[in-house]
Design a protein around this motif. Structure first.
Motif, PDB file in Angstrom:
ATOM      1  N   GLY A 166       0.828  -1.200   0.000  1.00 22.79           N
ATOM      2  CA  GLY A 166       0.000   0.000   0.000  1.00 22.79           C
ATOM      3  C   GLY A 166       0.860   1.247   0.000  1.00 22.79           C
ATOM      4  O   GLY A 166       2.091   1.185   0.025  1.00 22.79           O
ATOM      5  N   SER A 167       0.197   2.410  -0.087  1.00 24.49           N
ATOM      6  CA  SER A 167       0.879   3.712  -0.073  1.00 24.49           C
ATOM      7  C   SER A 167       1.859   3.866  -1.226  1.00 24.49           C
ATOM      8  O   SER A 167       2.886   4.544  -1.104  1.00 24.49           O
ATOM      9  CB  SER A 167       1.615   3.928   1.258  1.00 24.49           C
ATOM     10  N   GLN A 168       1.551   3.274  -2.371  1.00 27.84           N
ATOM     11  CA  GLN A 168       2.491   3.334  -3.490  1.00 27.84           C
ATOM     12  C   GLN A 168       2.720   4.755  -3.986  1.00 27.84           C
ATOM     13  O   GLN A 168       3.830   5.103  -4.392  1.00 27.84           O
ATOM     14  CB  GLN A 168       2.003   2.453  -4.648  1.00 27.84           C
ATOM     15  N   VAL A 184       2.759   7.565  -2.294  1.00 25.04           N
ATOM     16  CA  VAL A 184       3.715   8.212  -1.388  1.00 25.04           C
ATOM     17  C   VAL A 184       5.113   7.654  -1.623  1.00 25.04           C
ATOM     18  O   VAL A 184       6.101   8.407  -1.679  1.00 25.04           O
ATOM     19  CB  VAL A 184       3.294   8.003   0.080  1.00 25.04           C
ATOM     20  N   TYR A 219       7.698   5.784  10.831  1.00 26.74           N
ATOM     21  CA  TYR A 219       7.359   4.479  10.265  1.00 26.74           C
ATOM     22  C   TYR A 219       8.607   3.608  10.106  1.00 26.74           C
ATOM     23  O   TYR A 219       8.602   2.419  10.427  1.00 26.74           O
ATOM     24  CB  TYR A 219       6.683   4.669   8.910  1.00 26.74           C
TER      25      TYR A 219
END
Length: 222
Positions: free
Chosen positions: A66-68, A70, A165
């Motif tokens: 996910g968050s590709q 960003v 993160y």
């Protein structure tokens, strides 16, 4: 102008293009079950590294959970300055070394802890994909060695935004956090070695200051 840009930055453009293409496939071409299978197959966990270390190591850098969007932006903030500073081949060497070392060290620690009974057997098959080791190394190298203040500040902003993160779980030796830390150290170390090599080559090319770099003495006339 565009042709010059493509020739100057084939490495970051190829990386971002392949990552983006796989993102599109994951998002729009694969059903949820197939996306899950792709992540499981590409994960650099103990189970996969035992049977397919090279393929898993390569593919895992281009598959994310996910968050590709960003990740695309932050990777660009690291890869373009590093490539401009060291060139395409050396930039590949830097991020590849960091990706491999981050994976080997983090999974190696997980294996030791598993053997000591500190982790359950489920650690063998944990999902472990994404370009985060690559971007960790690239951002740190861009901050330390980037060409100019603006690229360095942008890389630092990307690193600072992701730091919570990237370091989450480091105190408890979680795989991802250990890998991020190792990748950052690797990016700094490999970048430093490349910089020293550049300076050494520059010194060997510089004419000796004692003779002013001019031509040697002319032969005596016959």
């Amino acid at each position: 102008m565009m042709g010059g840009f493509l020739k100057r930055y084939p490495m970051p453009l190829a990386f971002l293009g392949l990552f983006g293409a796989i993102w599109v496939v994951q998002e729009y071409a694969l059903p949820p079950a197939a996306r899950h299978d792709l992540i499981a197959w590409a994960s650099t966990n103990l189970a996969n590294l035992t049977v397919n270390p090279v393929g898993t190591m390569i593919v895992s850098a281009f598959v994310a959970e996910g968050s590709q969007a960003v990740l695309l932006v932050v990777i660009a903030l690291g890869l373009f300055p590093v490539t401009r500073r060291f060139g395409n081949l050396r930039a590949v060497l830097l991020v590849a070394a960091a990706h491999v070392l981050g994976t080997v060290v983090s999974q190696g620690i997980a294996f030791v802890r598993l053997e000591l009974g500190l982790l359950t057997d489920s650690v063998r098959t944990i999902p472990d994909v994404g370009p985060s080791y690559v971007l960790s190394a690239a951002l740190v190298a861009a901050v330390l060695y980037g060409p100019g203040r603006v690229p360095r500040l942008l890389a630092f902003a990307g690193w600072a935004a992701l730091s919570p993160y990237l370091f989450d779980g480091l105190a408890s030796l979680e795989v991802a956090a250990v890998g991020h830390a190792v990748a950052m150290v690797s990016g700094a170390a490999v970048g430093g070695v490349l910089l020293l090599h550049e300076r050494r080559r520059a010194r060997t090319r510089t004419p000796d200051a004692r003779d002013g770099g001019g031509p040697g003495p002319l032969p005596a006339p016959a």
